[in-house]
Scaffold this active site. Structure first.
Site, PDB file in Angstrom:
ATOM      1  N   TRP A 191     -64.762  45.248-114.025  1.00 33.03           N
ATOM      2  CA  TRP A 191     -64.128  45.077-115.345  1.00 33.03           C
ATOM      3  C   TRP A 191     -63.524  43.696-115.499  1.00 33.03           C
ATOM      4  CZ3 TRP A 191     -64.560  47.237-119.893  1.00 33.03           C
ATOM      5  CH2 TRP A 191     -65.204  48.470-119.959  1.00 33.03           C
ATOM      6  N   TRP A 199     -59.462  45.148-121.252  1.00 38.37           N
ATOM      7  CA  TRP A 199     -60.339  45.669-120.197  1.00 38.37           C
ATOM      8  C   TRP A 199     -59.744  46.892-119.499  1.00 38.37           C
ATOM      9  CZ3 TRP A 199     -58.192  45.551-115.326  1.00 38.37           C
ATOM     10  CH2 TRP A 199     -57.177  44.630-115.084  1.00 38.37           C
ATOM     11  N   TRP A 247     -55.421  41.101-127.604  1.00 40.37           N
ATOM     12  CA  TRP A 247     -56.467  42.116-127.789  1.00 40.37           C
ATOM     13  C   TRP A 247     -56.317  42.769-129.162  1.00 40.37           C
ATOM     14  CZ3 TRP A 247     -59.912  41.506-124.137  1.00 40.37           C
ATOM     15  CH2 TRP A 247     -59.503  41.120-122.846  1.00 40.37           C
ATOM     16  N   ASN A 292     -75.990  49.793-113.138  1.00 42.33           N
ATOM     17  CA  ASN A 292     -75.139  48.603-113.015  1.00 42.33           C
ATOM     18  C   ASN A 292     -75.345  47.594-114.144  1.00 42.33           C
ATOM     19  OD1 ASN A 292     -73.314  46.718-111.588  1.00 42.33           O
ATOM     20  ND2 ASN A 292     -75.195  45.525-111.377  1.00 42.33           N
ATOM     21  N   TRP A 337     -70.830  42.583-101.876  1.00 47.30           N
ATOM     22  CA  TRP A 337     -69.963  42.658-103.059  1.00 47.30           C
ATOM     23  C   TRP A 337     -68.914  43.758-102.882  1.00 47.30           C
ATOM     24  CZ3 TRP A 337     -68.835  39.694-107.024  1.00 47.30           C
ATOM     25  CH2 TRP A 337     -69.774  38.783-107.514  1.00 47.30           C
ATOM     26  N   GLU A 390     -75.447  43.366-102.150  1.00 50.78           N
ATOM     27  CA  GLU A 390     -74.655  44.336-102.919  1.00 50.78           C
ATOM     28  C   GLU A 390     -73.578  44.978-102.041  1.00 50.78           C
ATOM     29  OE1 GLU A 390     -75.039  44.535-106.285  1.00 50.78           O
ATOM     30  OE2 GLU A 390     -76.427  42.936-105.789  1.00 50.78           O
TER      31      GLU A 390
HETATM   32  C1  LIG Z   1     -67.709  47.427-115.202  1.00 53.40           C
HETATM   33  C2  LIG Z   1     -68.204  47.894-113.852  1.00 53.40           C
HETATM   34  C3  LIG Z   1     -67.590  48.971-113.221  1.00 53.40           C
HETATM   35  C4  LIG Z   1     -68.032  49.410-111.953  1.00 53.40           C
HETATM   36  N1  LIG Z   1     -67.391  50.464-111.357  1.00 53.40           N
HETATM   37  C5  LIG Z   1     -67.776  50.865-110.112  1.00 53.40           C
HETATM   38  C6  LIG Z   1     -67.120  51.931-109.457  1.00 53.40           C
HETATM   39  O1  LIG Z   1     -66.148  52.502-109.964  1.00 53.40           O
HETATM   40  N2  LIG Z   1     -67.581  52.315-108.238  1.00 53.40           N
HETATM   41  C7  LIG Z   1     -68.647  51.690-107.632  1.00 53.40           C
HETATM   42  O2  LIG Z   1     -69.026  52.084-106.523  1.00 53.40           O
HETATM   43  N3  LIG Z   1     -69.256  50.661-108.216  1.00 53.40           N
HETATM   44  C8  LIG Z   1     -68.876  50.225-109.440  1.00 53.40           C
HETATM   45  N4  LIG Z   1     -69.525  49.192-110.037  1.00 53.40           N
HETATM   46  C9  LIG Z   1     -70.582  48.481-109.289  1.00 53.40           C
HETATM   47  C10 LIG Z   1     -72.016  49.026-109.513  1.00 53.40           C
HETATM   48  O3  LIG Z   1     -72.268  49.148-110.881  1.00 53.40           O
HETATM   49  C11 LIG Z   1     -72.246  50.377-108.842  1.00 53.40           C
HETATM   50  O4  LIG Z   1     -71.860  50.309-107.491  1.00 53.40           O
HETATM   51  C12 LIG Z   1     -73.723  50.788-108.885  1.00 53.40           C
HETATM   52  O5  LIG Z   1     -74.172  50.838-110.211  1.00 53.40           O
HETATM   53  C13 LIG Z   1     -73.893  52.160-108.232  1.00 53.40           C
HETATM   54  O6  LIG Z   1     -75.219  52.575-108.310  1.00 53.40           O
HETATM   55  P1  LIG Z   1     -76.172  52.543-107.029  1.00 53.40           P
HETATM   56  O7  LIG Z   1     -75.548  53.276-105.913  1.00 53.40           O
HETATM   57  O8  LIG Z   1     -77.538  52.968-107.464  1.00 53.40           O
HETATM   58  O9  LIG Z   1     -76.166  50.989-106.695  1.00 53.40           O
HETATM   59  P2  LIG Z   1     -77.177  50.086-105.854  1.00 53.40           P
HETATM   60  O10 LIG Z   1     -77.667  49.034-106.772  1.00 53.40           O
HETATM   61  O11 LIG Z   1     -78.183  50.894-105.152  1.00 53.40           O
HETATM   62  O12 LIG Z   1     -76.220  49.366-104.810  1.00 53.40           O
HETATM   63  C14 LIG Z   1     -75.912  49.935-103.530  1.00 53.40           C
HETATM   64  C15 LIG Z   1     -74.429  50.004-103.315  1.00 53.40           C
HETATM   65  O13 LIG Z   1     -73.862  48.701-103.276  1.00 53.40           O
HETATM   66  C16 LIG Z   1     -72.540  48.734-103.825  1.00 53.40           C
HETATM   67  N5  LIG Z   1     -72.503  47.857-105.003  1.00 53.40           N
HETATM   68  C17 LIG Z   1     -73.530  47.498-105.793  1.00 53.40           C
HETATM   69  N6  LIG Z   1     -73.110  46.650-106.754  1.00 53.40           N
HETATM   70  C18 LIG Z   1     -71.790  46.476-106.568  1.00 53.40           C
HETATM   71  C19 LIG Z   1     -70.785  45.718-107.231  1.00 53.40           C
HETATM   72  N7  LIG Z   1     -71.066  44.925-108.273  1.00 53.40           N
HETATM   73  N8  LIG Z   1     -69.519  45.801-106.791  1.00 53.40           N
HETATM   74  C20 LIG Z   1     -69.207  46.571-105.729  1.00 53.40           C
HETATM   75  N9  LIG Z   1     -70.108  47.311-105.057  1.00 53.40           N
HETATM   76  C21 LIG Z   1     -71.389  47.258-105.467  1.00 53.40           C
HETATM   77  C22 LIG Z   1     -72.267  50.159-104.255  1.00 53.40           C
HETATM   78  O14 LIG Z   1     -71.550  50.801-103.251  1.00 53.40           O
HETATM   79  C23 LIG Z   1     -73.676  50.729-104.416  1.00 53.40           C
HETATM   80  O15 LIG Z   1     -73.735  52.118-104.260  1.00 53.40           O
HETATM   81  C24 LIG Z   1     -69.107  48.741-111.311  1.00 53.40           C
HETATM   82  C25 LIG Z   1     -69.724  47.653-111.961  1.00 53.40           C
HETATM   83  C26 LIG Z   1     -69.279  47.240-113.208  1.00 53.40           C
HETATM   84  C27 LIG Z   1     -69.958  46.078-113.880  1.00 53.40           C
END
Ligand SMILES: Cc1cc2nc3c(=O)[nH]c(=O)nc-3n(C[C@H](O)[C@H](O)[C@H](O)COP(=O)(O)OP(=O)(O)OC[C@H]3O[C@@H](n4cnc5c(N)ncnc54)[C@H](O)[C@@H]3O)c2cc1C
Length: 437
Positions: free
Chosen positions: A367, A344, A291, A326, A263, A260
């Site tokens: 997105w 989007w 759209w 997520n 990512w 993650e």
């Molecule tokens: C449509 C959409 C919009 C999103 N917008 C954002 C946003 O604005 N800011 C954001 O930080 N994340 C975003 N994410 C990614 C992800 O959903 C969040 O990082 C995550 O839900 C944050 O919760 P957590 O800290 O408990 O994540 P955890 O599951 O605990 O993950 C740990 C960390 O890994 C990083 N991470 C995890 N998944 C992703 C991912 N897919 N892409 C990039 N980094 C990731 C984040 O920094 C996160 O805090 C988005 C995902 C989607 C599908």
């Protein structure tokens, strides 16, 4: 004030521990003073005056201010436009050098260029460093020396490169006596910046090893209170060190959490290399989609009134907490783009307003992934079925019932659109657009 100083400009790196720019400033040999600017170019644009991010910033800036005061120093906190603030700082202090950490958003890159120019005109050095990611810019490239546009090979290369060298902390603590000794300055309050508090506490800044060891089994279930780390706001504002966290993740039994973080790096490098994604589809042909952009349906989606319980639960979680799980971000985003055929960019902008962890690169990446227009997108004809997603990831309906308590009441809306019809409509519309080339 005649003694030449080194200033460190904190932005997305609100910590004294393991901070690259601060480390280099402290090693400069001059007294060091950190600066934080509440940027009016960003703040004046926020229409909701109860903004969780601003509240978090005020809390964290005060924490830093107190830490520095305990060491006999201060944090210079200013409220204004960066160029004006820096012009004033230059006239107020004798500044030898300014240190800051890299930022990859277009606005931030332009801002830093303008400030660098201003500083150069006054013969002040401006030094910037990598801090908020493990690998940046051209550090992870394909064999042909081009940026990656697909995650899996990127992550393979990223992991191969991930030696202990890149995870070492910068030992700033050894040099804290170099902070400039001065009496504490005042920090602007939320009210002075015309914002109101929400008052809800923010998530913890640490993650237990146990969560990381089992993360792969828990991360997709939004009903679990600790299924994911909730560290996103801390990563967003640098109140945790990415190196500390990646070290912890690398040592965990399960490596999914490390993926993650990969990512996160991946989307930063996509934004840095392909800045057009901020406004356009990564794959240009996806900008030809017709759209539907129905405003009434968009409003229902925003308010969690689509009649699809998992979508409504997610949107209500977002509206209430400024955070959404997520898995549910993926479902709600896909629903907007595919089921409702709404651009989007509308959904991206709504998330940007509401998410406490809003980050342009991850939000845009998420997105564009959901819309199918992004770097690593699933084929457009794969359309999430929100009902099946709910059965799989919220099998007992605990998450849904928490956010949609009126689920069985007659007041709960009927589905805004029928799934099979919406799926076919999305596939047809996408196919038509992509055939245009
Ligand atoms: C449509 C959409 C919009 C999103 N917008 C954002 C946003 O604005 N800011 C954001 O930080 N994340 C975003 N994410 C990614 C992800 O959903 C969040 O990082 C995550 O839900 C944050 O919760 P957590 O800290 O408990 O994540 P955890 O599951 O605990 O993950 C740990 C960390 O890994 C990083 N991470 C995890 N998944 C992703 C991912 N897919 N892409 C990039 N980094 C990731 C984040 O920094 C996160 O805090 C988005 C995902 C989607 C599908």
């Amino acid at each position: 004030m005649s003694e030449p100083l080194s200033l460190v400009w904190l932005r997305r790196d609100l910590r004294l521990h393991d901070n690259t720019a601060l480390y280099h400033a402290l090693k400069s040999g001059r007294p060091v003073i950190p600066v934080f600017i509440f940027d009016r170019i960003i703040l004046d644009d926020l229409d909701d005056r109860r903004d969780r991010r601003v509240e978090f910033l005020v809390q964290e800036v005060n924490r830093l201010h107190t830490e520095l005061a305990k060491m006999g120093s201060t944090l210079l906190v200013r409220y204004g436009k960066p160029i004006e603030v820096w012009t004033e700082l230059i006239s107020q202090f004798t500044i030898a050098e300014v240190f800051a950490n890299h930022d990859y958003e277009v606005y931030a890159k332009d801002r830093d260029q303008a400030i660098g120019k201003l500083l150069a005109e006054h013969r002040i050095g401006f030094h910037t460093s990598k801090d908020q990611v493990i690998f940046e810019r051209d550090e992870v490239l394909t064999g042909k020396k081009t940026p990656y546009t697909v995650f899996t090979p990127y992550s393979r290369n990223w992991r191969e490169k991930l030696t202990d060298f890149y995870l070492k902390s910068y030992p700033t603590e050894h040099y804290f006596e170099r902070f400039w000794k001065t009496s504490p300055e005042k920090v602007p309050t939320l009210a002075e910046m015309d914002f109101l508090p929400v008052g809800e506490p923010f998530p913890d800044r640490t993650v237990p090893d146990k969560l990381l060891d089992t993360y792969n089994k828990t991360r997709d279930f939004p009903a679990l209170p600790h299924g994911t780390s909730q560290l996103s706001i801390h990563l967003r504002f640098g109140t945790v060190s990415i190196r500390d966290l990646a070290r912890q993740a690398k040592a965990a039994e399960d490596k999914t959490f490390l993926t993650e973080l990969c990512w996160r790096d991946f989307y930063f490098q996509v934004l840095d290399h392909f800045p057009h994604v901020e406004k356009n589809s990564f794959r240009r042909e996806y900008d030809q989609i017709d759209w539907r952009n129905n405003e009434d349906e968009f409003e229902k989606w925003c308010q969690g009134q689509t009649g699809y319980p998992i979508v409504d639960a997610g949107m209500r979680q977002l509206n209430t907490l400024g955070w959404m799980h997520n898995r549910v971000r993926m479902i709600t985003a896909s629903f907007l783009c595919k089921h409702l055929l709404i651009d989007w960019r509308w959904g991206e902008a709504y998330f940007a307003k509401k998410l406490r962890d809003y980050d342009l690169s991850a939000n845009n990446g998420g997105w564009q992934w959901a819309a199918g227009s992004g770097t690593d997108a699933a084929p457009y004809f794969r359309v999430f079925n929100p009902t099946l997603q709910a059965k799989k990831f919220d099998p007992k309906g605990i998450y849904i019932r928490h956010w949609v308590p009126e689920l069985d009441e007659p007041t709960y809306p009927k589905p805004i659109v029928e799934h099979t019809l919406a799926r076919q409509r999305a596939i047809d519309t996408y196919r038509k657009a992509l055939a245009r080339k």
